[in-house]
Design an enzyme around this catalytic site. Sequence first.
Site, PDB file in Angstrom:
ATOM      1  N   GLU A 144       0.846  -1.183   0.000  1.00 42.85           N
ATOM      2  CA  GLU A 144       0.000   0.000   0.000  1.00 42.85           C
ATOM      3  C   GLU A 144       0.881   1.232   0.000  1.00 42.85           C
ATOM      4  O   GLU A 144       1.805   1.353   0.807  1.00 42.85           O
ATOM      5  CB  GLU A 144      -0.913  -0.014   1.229  1.00 42.85           C
ATOM      6  CG  GLU A 144      -1.891   1.147   1.207  1.00 42.85           C
ATOM      7  CD  GLU A 144      -3.057   0.978   2.192  1.00 42.85           C
ATOM      8  OE1 GLU A 144      -3.435  -0.169   2.489  1.00 42.85           O
ATOM      9  OE2 GLU A 144      -3.570   2.013   2.646  1.00 42.85           O
ATOM     10  N   GLU A 268     -10.837   4.367   8.982  1.00 44.83           N
ATOM     11  CA  GLU A 268     -10.952   3.981   7.561  1.00 44.83           C
ATOM     12  C   GLU A 268     -11.430   2.537   7.408  1.00 44.83           C
ATOM     13  O   GLU A 268     -10.906   1.779   6.591  1.00 44.83           O
ATOM     14  CB  GLU A 268      -9.619   4.167   6.840  1.00 44.83           C
ATOM     15  CG  GLU A 268      -9.161   5.620   6.800  1.00 44.83           C
ATOM     16  CD  GLU A 268      -7.867   5.823   6.014  1.00 44.83           C
ATOM     17  OE1 GLU A 268      -7.778   6.844   5.314  1.00 44.83           O
ATOM     18  OE2 GLU A 268      -6.975   4.968   6.090  1.00 44.83           O
ATOM     19  N   ARG A 301      -2.290   3.664  16.856  1.00 47.05           N
ATOM     20  CA  ARG A 301      -2.299   4.840  15.970  1.00 47.05           C
ATOM     21  C   ARG A 301      -3.426   5.807  16.312  1.00 47.05           C
ATOM     22  O   ARG A 301      -4.546   5.398  16.567  1.00 47.05           O
ATOM     23  CB  ARG A 301      -2.413   4.422  14.503  1.00 47.05           C
ATOM     24  CG  ARG A 301      -1.169   3.702  14.015  1.00 47.05           C
ATOM     25  CD  ARG A 301      -1.373   3.186  12.622  1.00 47.05           C
ATOM     26  NE  ARG A 301      -0.892   4.085  11.583  1.00 47.05           N
ATOM     27  CZ  ARG A 301      -1.606   4.526  10.580  1.00 47.05           C
ATOM     28  NH1 ARG A 301      -2.887   4.242  10.485  1.00 47.05           N
ATOM     29  NH2 ARG A 301      -1.070   5.283   9.646  1.00 47.05           N
ATOM     30  N   ARG A 312     -11.918  17.303  10.004  1.00 46.21           N
ATOM     31  CA  ARG A 312     -11.101  16.097  10.133  1.00 46.21           C
ATOM     32  C   ARG A 312      -9.806  16.366  10.889  1.00 46.21           C
ATOM     33  O   ARG A 312      -9.302  15.501  11.613  1.00 46.21           O
ATOM     34  CB  ARG A 312     -10.798  15.563   8.722  1.00 46.21           C
ATOM     35  CG  ARG A 312      -9.793  14.429   8.701  1.00 46.21           C
ATOM     36  CD  ARG A 312      -9.649  13.835   7.320  1.00 46.21           C
ATOM     37  NE  ARG A 312      -8.406  13.074   7.201  1.00 46.21           N
ATOM     38  CZ  ARG A 312      -7.964  12.525   6.085  1.00 46.21           C
ATOM     39  NH1 ARG A 312      -8.662  12.642   4.958  1.00 46.21           N
ATOM     40  NH2 ARG A 312      -6.841  11.845   6.070  1.00 46.21           N
ATOM     41  N   ASP A 341      -2.848  14.216   6.724  1.00 49.42           N
ATOM     42  CA  ASP A 341      -2.313  12.951   6.217  1.00 49.42           C
ATOM     43  C   ASP A 341      -1.096  13.156   5.333  1.00 49.42           C
ATOM     44  O   ASP A 341      -1.202  13.039   4.101  1.00 49.42           O
ATOM     45  CB  ASP A 341      -3.410  12.220   5.435  1.00 49.42           C
ATOM     46  CG  ASP A 341      -3.064  10.761   5.188  1.00 49.42           C
ATOM     47  OD1 ASP A 341      -2.092  10.279   5.806  1.00 49.42           O
ATOM     48  OD2 ASP A 341      -3.758  10.120   4.386  1.00 49.42           O
ATOM     49  N   GLU A 369       3.614   9.068  -0.807  1.00 55.21           N
ATOM     50  CA  GLU A 369       2.215   8.965  -1.204  1.00 55.21           C
ATOM     51  C   GLU A 369       1.697  10.286  -1.768  1.00 55.21           C
ATOM     52  O   GLU A 369       0.967  10.300  -2.756  1.00 55.21           O
ATOM     53  CB  GLU A 369       1.360   8.542  -0.004  1.00 55.21           C
ATOM     54  CG  GLU A 369      -0.137   8.569  -0.295  1.00 55.21           C
ATOM     55  CD  GLU A 369      -0.986   8.170   0.907  1.00 55.21           C
ATOM     56  OE1 GLU A 369      -0.429   7.740   1.935  1.00 55.21           O
ATOM     57  OE2 GLU A 369      -2.225   8.270   0.799  1.00 55.21           O
TER      58      GLU A 369
END
Lengths: 677, 677
Positions: A144, A268, A301, A312, A341, A369
């Site tokens: 990922e 998530e 986490r 958020r 993020d 990412e």
Amino acid sequence: MRRLFFLLLLLFPCSLFAEDGSQLWLRYTPVDKHIAQQRTISLQAKDQTMQLAKQELESYWRGSSISLRLDKKIKKLRDGYQIKGDGTGVEVVAAEPAGLLYAAYHLLRLQETGADIEHLDIEEIPDYDIRILNHWDNLDRTVERGYAGYSLWKWDELPKQLSPRYEQYARANASIGINATVLNNVNASPQILTADYLEKVKALADAFRKYGIKVYLSANFSSPKVLDGLSDSDPLRKEVQAWWVAKVKEIYTHIPDFGGFLVKANSEGQPGPQDYGRTHADGANMLADALKPYGGVVMWRAFVYNPTEEDRAKQAYQEFVPLDGKFRDNVIIQIKNGPIDFQPREPFTPLFGAMEKTPQMVEFQITQEYLGFSNHLVYLAPLFKETLDAETYSQGPNSSVARITDSSLGNHQKTAISAVANIGEDTNWTGHHFAQANWYAFGRLAWNHQLSSEQIAEEWIYQTFTDEPNFVQPVRQLMMDSREAVVDYMMPLGLHHIFAFDHHYGPEPWGDRKGGRPDWMPWYYHNADTVGIGFDRTKSGSDAVSQYHEPLRTLYGDIKSCPENLLLWFHHVPWGHTMKNGRTLWDELCFRYDRGVQDVREFQKTWDRLEQYIDAQRFTEVQSKLKIQAKDAVWWKDACLLYFQAFSNMPIPYELERPIHELETLKKIKLDMKHHN
Amino acid sequence: MRRLFFLLLLLFPCSLFAEDGSQLWLRYTPVDKHIAQQRTISLQAKDQTMQLAKQELESYWRGSSISLRLDKKIKKLRDGYQIKGDGTGVEVVAAEPAGLLYAAYHLLRLQETGADIEHLDIEEIPDYDIRILNHWDNLDRTVERGYAGYSLWKWDELPKQLSPRYEQYARANASIGINATVLNNVNASPQILTADYLEKVKALADAFRKYGIKVYLSANFSSPKVLDGLSDSDPLRKEVQAWWVAKVKEIYTHIPDFGGFLVKANSEGQPGPQDYGRTHADGANMLADALKPYGGVVMWRAFVYNPTEEDRAKQAYQEFVPLDGKFRDNVIIQIKNGPIDFQPREPFTPLFGAMEKTPQMVEFQITQEYLGFSNHLVYLAPLFKETLDAETYSQGPNSSVARITDSSLGNHQKTAISAVANIGEDTNWTGHHFAQANWYAFGRLAWNHQLSSEQIAEEWIYQTFTDEPNFVQPVRQLMMDSREAVVDYMMPLGLHHIFAFDHHYGPEPWGDRKGGRPDWMPWYYHNADTVGIGFDRTKSGSDAVSQYHEPLRTLYGDIKSCPENLLLWFHHVPWGHTMKNGRTLWDELCFRYDRGVQDVREFQKTWDRLEQYIDAQRFTEVQSKLKIQAKDAVWWKDACLLYFQAFSNMPIPYELERPIHELETLKKIKLDMKHHN
């Protein structure tokens, strides 16, 4: 011709390996017999880690004789070391075997970077106990957010077959002080805890052990239910707790030095204690209790957010601060550096310093990412340091994120720092040759967060490429400039998360999906309208500023004092707002995007001038990546400016290079990319 | 809202038509009754052309009264005119009806460009008798090398249905003095000469007639054989000759003012007299004899080349010079401006001035086959004038191509000038709004080759866009710079024909096809090797220079005196050759390519600054095309420099913007484009 080539090989034994990046920064040249006979590397121990230290020095050390010594009494060193050299010999002492190994790599680094290797007076104590990589590797070997090929871990072949890269991986980590690794994705498959997989994990742990690397696993909170048919995985149920106790015991039977669990829960779509009305503390403590007898830890986490009306950016703080004091002492809360993020630039997460009784650790993302994958050259040490050095004021001045997490300001059992790895089975490990520097930089900063980005860049360049000053100086500068460049051409002035949906490669400020979560949509973050742009997180908006300690709350909350590089993070700013340099916000936005493009073009020029100094293969491969980056920078600039222009209704300043794309064409770009490779 | 819009429409009657470019440069505003009543347009004639002149002035003229008069005795005017105005009235006289029409458009042009329209003393005599467009339109309505949609001619609907665009087309041509058109492709279908098609042609001729436009047809040399089953089409066979006599008679029965034939024979696979061992003269003369009684002419193309060892640039000269004196006086040899094929820059074809006894005419190409199709903004007047003004020295100094072809230096029956049209059924006629300027410029230069490119550009901008000086000046400059820009980013320094195979859009210097004709391959033209680049056409090479008169032969033949913009046309030049500015050839090549890119970026900036002055539709459409051009320029630069660099083995000067493409990726680009749309 062939014969000539063979002769050439004999003449230059040091260039026997292919210049494909597979050597990373570990390009030591073996010493010849003559040198080896002139000095001794002495050690009185059979421990394999210490023997390895000796062996590395035997093979590569060109200085005077070295004596390696373990002294368990000097506890203050932790797994650090002392090195003293008076010109006739070098004495190394450490309290743990790994300390001697790290010292050996320290000496070799000095040698490779052209430092004095005779007159030495060094004491190195690492800033964090656990310096850990998080691999987001799935059991099917996809990774990922991985951009360097499939996973290093060949689960099908394990435990019987061991790829030589396992040891190379461990050695590379040891050379920069990394001492822990989470093998599997935080979006964890329960399968990793089956007996079959634990055999495989054991094989890797065995391969890593002499390099001082401990293995950790991401645990799926539903494992009891999924693997053994328990009716649920409620952490307060005895049966569930017993399951974990047994499972942990089973793990330690295989891996006596197992490190512990990393858990992504209730985030998530992952399962977690909240599924049963329990808290994060309930969940973490259950695992911590099971691990406690063996010295294992839980890294829990804080990256949690739900599709609510709430900003958020505020959610981790809101969920975790009330739990302060409720976690076992072998739980560490793992917090992403920024509140959203891993964006090109974020303020630090206000949760840092907001839980006085709870150990906290940073989670960085080495894998790019949100930074152009392995196509863009972005040196991340400045980003890492920006967070580590950030003043939280949680305990007044001098309360940086680094000091909060390295326990300077608390008295926690164990400290830790983590980063999501960018490593895959690509020959050069990280896809982009320069992405190796980010792995390197994380390790070095995890050891010593006071190191400067420049120093880390320089020593990496020396070891990875050449000591030629005409190469080192411009490349260091390029690396130092690279992070601001990517911020400029992607998301300047505090913009964030305007990436294309799901894969996060290109720009998609227009992104929208019917029925999708608002906090997955770029408009949620940029809020562009005819008035202005940016996320109002002041009191008149989401009031996320109130999560920061004073004076930050006021500093960020006031458009006049808010640092301009975070302006649109905290404020919805009118297009005509006057920036410090006198430009309007709109003009400044245009200039920043353009500057990003021009910067990448300068990187290309810099790189092309250096062709003579290094091997053709790496030169060309980096050159090719820079071409992609230059094209992508223009893509970003055009997409964002053309899109936002529909709101600002102002011209792109005419002195700037004009767009070459049509907004409507860019909107149609749908890259065939996945979450994972 | 709707009502407001309607009111606005009433307030601005002049903007009633859509700003879609369909009006071309004919954007006259009708005069209101008040003005119309104040002045008279007087004319004593019922001729429809003269009536048309009157009508155009009645509708649009804002000056004082005009009297139009035909005086057939003033033969020196040909189809030109005299205009005199003393402030109280204007007198126009012409020897032919069309002259009055041209005068009317002249007056309207003066009016639209803000000139004095009262005090006039004008005499205009056209430089060429026949000012002709060549349409490469096929009968299936595809257009060879057409980039503005399908053919204007709707053969299926003809002769019954007449598109309003036929008259608009004729009017546009008349407004710039074009008086002839070849309706069909030089690669001609024999079908055009069938009775059915002649009916259709007649309908078009009838529609064009009052605008002074004569119709011509491209004739397929094999027509007798194909259409009526003759055993062959040998021009010396009586039966064949008789066939053509009958066919021409048939044509003139339909179209009494039919202009004649355009013929492409024995070239690129077309049939011709050489199929029967006859000469071009034999073929042309047969047709000329048939046309002679009616006053028709034959335009016989010199664009012939065969796959021989001989330099393609030499072949037209070699085939035609020996035939000088052997052609009938109603044959004109139609010669492309350059010896190869409409390249961004060529020297003039040395055949000009090499046939003293034979009328010659230039064939230009308005459609941008080799100049970025209808995507690139390239103003062609400077290219046209470069050929027309070129000194051939065929009769000593002052023997320009213009003077050779306009018969200043001979005494030919009829003079002519032609160009391949860029017109299709696109709303704006030419695909790119600025491509209209090339149609316009050809017409204006065909009338008067002494006009400057600047003047033509300026009057076109005034009429097509606005008289705002802040718009006119920069756009004129942009247009003037555009041709050198395209030369720079495509083929600087005399490079030629390194286009992608067949469609000729992008770069393909590496192009090669097994078994293909060498003279269709880029390497045939650039000859790049490790020594240098360019086609040696000096004595040591193909000796094409010897086809030029002195002093050109010596000038071109010596690398020291050869103009640098033709250097690689005539010489194979070492990479290290020192250019006049002191740079090496390789560096200069790099600088030129880069300059082309930067120039297009400047065009974009120029254009974007002008948004306020014109309508949104045309502004945006041109802006979009410039984006494509900017991208294509980089494509060209990268492709050519990366390809040639493999031979030069020298770095692209480091101060220049670096490539963003990979050569291997560019090599894989295969555009799905055809010869025709």
